[in-house]
Structures are given as structure tokens and as C-alpha cells.
Design a protein around this motif. Structure first.
Motif, mmCIF file in Angstrom:
data_model
loop_
_atom_site.group_PDB
_atom_site.id
_atom_site.type_symbol
_atom_site.label_atom_id
_atom_site.label_comp_id
_atom_site.label_asym_id
_atom_site.label_seq_id
_atom_site.Cartn_x
_atom_site.Cartn_y
_atom_site.Cartn_z
ATOM 1 N N ASP A 17 0.696 -1.212 0.055
ATOM 2 C CA ASP A 17 0.026 0.079 0.042
ATOM 3 C C ASP A 17 0.796 1.179 0.136
ATOM 4 O OD1 ASP A 17 0.780 0.393 2.649
ATOM 5 O OD2 ASP A 17 -0.941 -0.222 3.425
ATOM 6 N N CYS A 67 -4.619 -11.680 0.161
ATOM 7 C CA CYS A 67 -5.709 -10.866 -0.234
ATOM 8 C C CYS A 67 -5.143 -9.233 -0.329
ATOM 9 C CB CYS A 67 -6.562 -10.495 0.968
ATOM 10 S SG CYS A 67 -7.658 -9.368 0.902
ATOM 11 N N ARG A 68 -3.992 -8.796 0.180
ATOM 12 C CA ARG A 68 -3.434 -7.570 0.107
ATOM 13 C C ARG A 68 -2.755 -7.611 -1.171
ATOM 14 N NH1 ARG A 68 -0.408 -5.632 5.349
ATOM 15 N NH2 ARG A 68 -0.209 -3.782 4.118
ATOM 16 N N GLU A 71 -5.552 -6.737 -3.430
ATOM 17 C CA GLU A 71 -5.823 -5.224 -3.396
ATOM 18 C C GLU A 71 -4.804 -4.286 -4.131
ATOM 19 O OE1 GLU A 71 -7.888 -5.343 1.007
ATOM 20 O OE2 GLU A 71 -5.713 -4.808 0.859
ATOM 21 N N CYS A 197 -8.704 0.638 -2.695
ATOM 22 C CA CYS A 197 -8.598 -0.533 -3.328
ATOM 23 C C CYS A 197 -8.093 -1.240 -2.050
ATOM 24 C CB CYS A 197 -7.821 -0.825 -4.550
ATOM 25 S SG CYS A 197 -8.400 -0.272 -6.129
ATOM 26 N N TYR A 198 -7.159 -0.594 -1.189
ATOM 27 C CA TYR A 198 -6.604 -1.304 -0.063
ATOM 28 C C TYR A 198 -7.448 -1.300 1.176
ATOM 29 C CZ TYR A 198 -2.454 -0.366 -2.899
ATOM 30 O OH TYR A 198 -1.478 -0.583 -3.894
ATOM 31 N N ARG A 199 -8.614 -2.094 0.722
ATOM 32 C CA ARG A 199 -9.986 -1.843 1.684
ATOM 33 C C ARG A 199 -9.351 -2.479 3.137
ATOM 34 N NH1 ARG A 199 -12.466 -3.972 -2.434
ATOM 35 N NH2 ARG A 199 -13.916 -2.488 -3.623
ATOM 36 N N SER A 200 -8.589 -3.566 3.192
ATOM 37 C CA SER A 200 -8.392 -4.150 4.565
ATOM 38 C C SER A 200 -7.467 -3.064 5.231
ATOM 39 C CB SER A 200 -7.814 -5.386 4.298
ATOM 40 O OG SER A 200 -6.383 -5.302 3.675
#
Ligand SMILES: [Zn+2]
Length: 233
Positions: A17, A67-68, A71, A197-200
């Protein structure tokens, strides 16, 4: 507006991120930029979960990094950039990577990508960011040619005194830091979409006092030259 950088660039990102949070607006002006995340290794499956990953909604480190990466892929697609993920582990999982392996890995990455300009973090506060900053300075000593740009790490750069201390440390190493223009205007909307997009990670950051607003504030860059080779008297 034309970007002041021309030619292929690589952004060195400590975590999945940081490159977009800190440089997304500039990346949006440079299609084809490679964003290389250094600490993107997927740990072995384990029932253990860190506090950060739990707050981000994950139940295992392996699933969190997988998951990341997804993202990151989505964010970089919006910016027309290309991800590279190195297999070193985030400090929350395994402590610091071995220094020699890290420097050799980053050196090999630059050898393979052969960028026109290298953008690397100022390395503020977070031990992983400090480590990647130091490793990139070590790589720069091997590859002093070309354009080396240091970006201010979003979210940390606004903490009092951190950039001041970084500039002081660079001066003590015989390096000259010269501010360069920010990204041309007109791409903040695209950056905002990429950041989202980096929701987490946003899920965790919004619970912190400072949130993530700094990721959408103007980006700042410094050209790094050895004192003897400084081209900006
Ligand atoms: Zn980070």
C-alpha cells in the motif's frame, strides 16, 4: 500536463500500500511504472494471527498477504502500473529479513528492471520502512547513476520532526536532498480510487486518530545526490 519524469520508473514500497499511498498521483502520470513491494512474502499457513491482521479482518497471515496482493493488483491496474512482489516477510510476521539477502534482492530487482528513475521511501518511524530506506541507500552505493528520488512516507511524514531527522541523517552521510516538483495536477481522483482498493488496511487506519487523509495530501519528493555529484548548486 506532461510529467517531469520520463522513462520507466520503479517505486519501492515497503508494504502492500505504501507506494500508492505515497506516490499514487505521480504513478498515475507514468503508465508502466513498476511498483515493487519488498515485504510481500506469504508466510507459511499458521493459526496465529497478528493484532493488525485481525483488525483488518483476517484470520491468518497467509490469507492476509494473499488478499493484500489482490488489493495491490487492483489499485495498480487503476494507475496502469505493474506490481512486483518480493518474498521478504513483513516485520509483523518474522522479524527483519537478512540484510545481505535484502540488499542483494533489491539490487537484482533494479538490474532486471533497469529503470530510468528509482523512487524509494524516506523510511519514517515504522521499522520496516527504515529498513527498506537503508537497504535502498546501500543499493544506491552500488548503482549511483541514474535518478534517485526519495518520497515522503504517507501517514508518517506528518509526525513532528521525522522528515527533519531523515534529512539530517542524509546530510551526515554526504548526501544532498533537493526538493523536486510534485506530480502535475489532474490525477488525484484516480489516486483516490486506487487508495480505496486497499480496503483491509483502510479498515484499520480509519480507527486511528489520524486516519488516512495524509495519503491524499500533496505528495513530496526529494532528489538524492552525493554531495560531489549534486547537480543542483
Ligand atoms: Zn508501510
Amino acid at each position: 500536463m506532461e510529467c517531469w519524469l520520463s522513462g520507466p520508473c520503479i517505486v519501492i514500497s515497503p508494504h502492500l500500500d505504501d507506494g500508492v499511498f505515497s506516490c499514487g498521483e505521480l504513478i498515475a502520470h507514468m503508465p508502466g511504472t513498476v511498483v515493487a513491494t519488498v515485504l510481500a512474502g506469504i508466510p507459511d499457513p499458521s493459526p496465529r494471527v497478528t493484532g493488525w491482521d485481525a483488525a483488518a479482518g483476517f484470520d491468518s497471515a497467509a490469507r492476509a498477504v494473499a488478499c493484500r496482493r489482490g488489493e495491490d493488483r487492483a489499485a495498480l491496474a487503476l494507475l496502469r502500473a505493474r506490481p512486483r512482489w518480493l518474498d521478504f516477510f513483513d516485520g509483523q510476521y518474522a522479524g527483519s529479513p537478512r540484510w545481505e539477502a535484502l540488499v542483494d534482492g533489491l539490487d537484482a530487482l533494479l538490474g532486471a528492471e533497469d529503470p530510468h528513475a528509482v523512487l524509494f521511501p524516506a523510511g519514517l518511524r515504522h521499522p520496516d520502512h527504515v529498513l527498506v530506506h537503508r537497504a535502498m541507500l546501500a543499493v544506491r552505493r552500488r548503482r549511483p547513476h541514474g535518478i534517485w528520488l526519495m518520497y515522503e512516507d504517507a501517514l508518517y511524514r506528518c509526525l513532528p520532526g521525522l522528515m527533519q531527522l531523515r534529512l539530517l541523517a542524509l546530510a551526515r552521510q554526504g548526501l544532498v536532498a533537493t526538493p523536486v516538483p510534485a506530480a502535475p495536477a489532474g490525477r488525484l481522483g484516480r489516486k483516490r480510487a486506487a487508495v480505496e482498493c486497499y480496503r483491509s488496511q483502510l479498515r484499520v487506519l480509519v480507527s486511528h486518530a489520524r486516519g488516512y487523509a495524509d495519503a491524499l495530501a500533496p505528495e513530496r519528493y526529494w532528489r538524492i545526490d552525493a554531495a560531489a555529484e549534486n547537480r543542483f548548486p
